[in-house]
Design a protein around this motif. Structure first.
Motif, PDB file in Angstrom:
ATOM      1  N   LEU A  94      -8.681   2.431   2.493  1.00  0.00           N
ATOM      2  CA  LEU A  94      -7.901   3.471   3.158  1.00  0.00           C
ATOM      3  C   LEU A  94      -7.938   3.272   4.668  1.00  0.00           C
ATOM      4  N   LEU A 125      -6.075  11.212  -3.783  1.00  0.00           N
ATOM      5  CA  LEU A 125      -5.659   9.871  -3.385  1.00  0.00           C
ATOM      6  C   LEU A 125      -5.735   8.894  -4.551  1.00  0.00           C
ATOM      7  N   GLY A 135       0.836  -1.188   0.000  1.00  0.00           N
ATOM      8  CA  GLY A 135       0.000   0.000   0.000  1.00  0.00           C
ATOM      9  C   GLY A 135       0.875   1.244   0.000  1.00  0.00           C
ATOM     10  N   ARG A 136       0.235   2.389  -0.137  1.00  0.00           N
ATOM     11  CA  ARG A 136       0.966   3.662  -0.133  1.00  0.00           C
ATOM     12  C   ARG A 136       0.769   4.358   1.205  1.00  0.00           C
ATOM     13  N   LEU A 183      -0.235  -1.533   5.278  1.00  0.00           N
ATOM     14  CA  LEU A 183       0.588  -1.296   4.088  1.00  0.00           C
ATOM     15  C   LEU A 183       1.024  -2.620   3.466  1.00  0.00           C
ATOM     16  N   ASP A 215      -3.788   1.354   1.516  1.00  0.00           N
ATOM     17  CA  ASP A 215      -3.177   2.667   1.708  1.00  0.00           C
ATOM     18  C   ASP A 215      -3.424   3.127   3.137  1.00  0.00           C
TER      19      ASP A 215
END
Length: 177
Positions: free
Chosen positions: A30, A175, A3-4, A86, A91
């Motif tokens: 998220l 995003l 993930g970011r 992550l 994210d």
């Protein structure tokens, strides 16, 4: 797929907590990392764990925080467990601090900065409406609003100068972009 990591920064009154809450509600992938802060849990704002300075120092000494910093006379920490999504490809957003970005970049070189801001007059109105600070406190926060971000970081800018719904849509667009 990892993930970011998004580190959210911006001046007081920019609406970071409001936009993050709306974005997390709208986007199930998220994860909003819950911070540990040396202030009472009853202080409001984002969901966080309030601890005293002794407890914070003990947890820091045990290595529980993936990130930590000081700002506004408080200690902030992000427990390592909060960044675990992550590795699952989700994210993660962390409500961070401009002053800590260089340090965070060392620990997480692929971080993306989400800079949420608004015009000074909007910030001033929002801070006054909260009723938590003196005029001098508000003036000091507004003076810090112009503080530049460190060089060399990927930054996504989100202007939150309208309704919460518009701000959330702008954040989600950033995003997803």
């Amino acid at each position: 797929m990892m993930g970011r990591l998004f580190v959210v920064v911006g001046p007081s009154g920019a609406g970071k907590d409001t936009l993050l809450a709306g974005a997390v509600a709208a986007e199930p992938r998220l994860n909003w990392a819950r911070r540990v802060i040396t202030r009472p849990s009853s202080a409001g704002g984002e969901p966080f764990e309030g601890v005293d300075e002794t407890e914070f120092a003990a947890r820091l000494a045990r290595g529980e925080f993936a990130l930590h910093w000081q700002a506004h006379g408080l200690h902030y920490g992000v427990p390592s467990v909060e960044l675990a999504p992550l590795a699952q490809g989700r994210d993660v957003v962390v409500n961070g601090s401009r002053a800590a970005l260089a340090e965070v970049k060392v620990a997480f070189p692929d971080l993306i900065v989400l800079h949420i801001t608004a015009p000074l007059e909007v910030l001033a109105d929002r801070l006054a409406a909260r009723g938590r600070e003196t005029h001098a406190d508000i003036a000091a926060r507004l003076a810090r609003a112009a503080q530049a971000l460190p060089e060399g970081l990927p930054v996504l800018e989100v202007i939150n100068d309208a309704t919460p719904e518009i701000g959330i849509a702008r954040l989600l667009q950033a995003l997803r972009g």
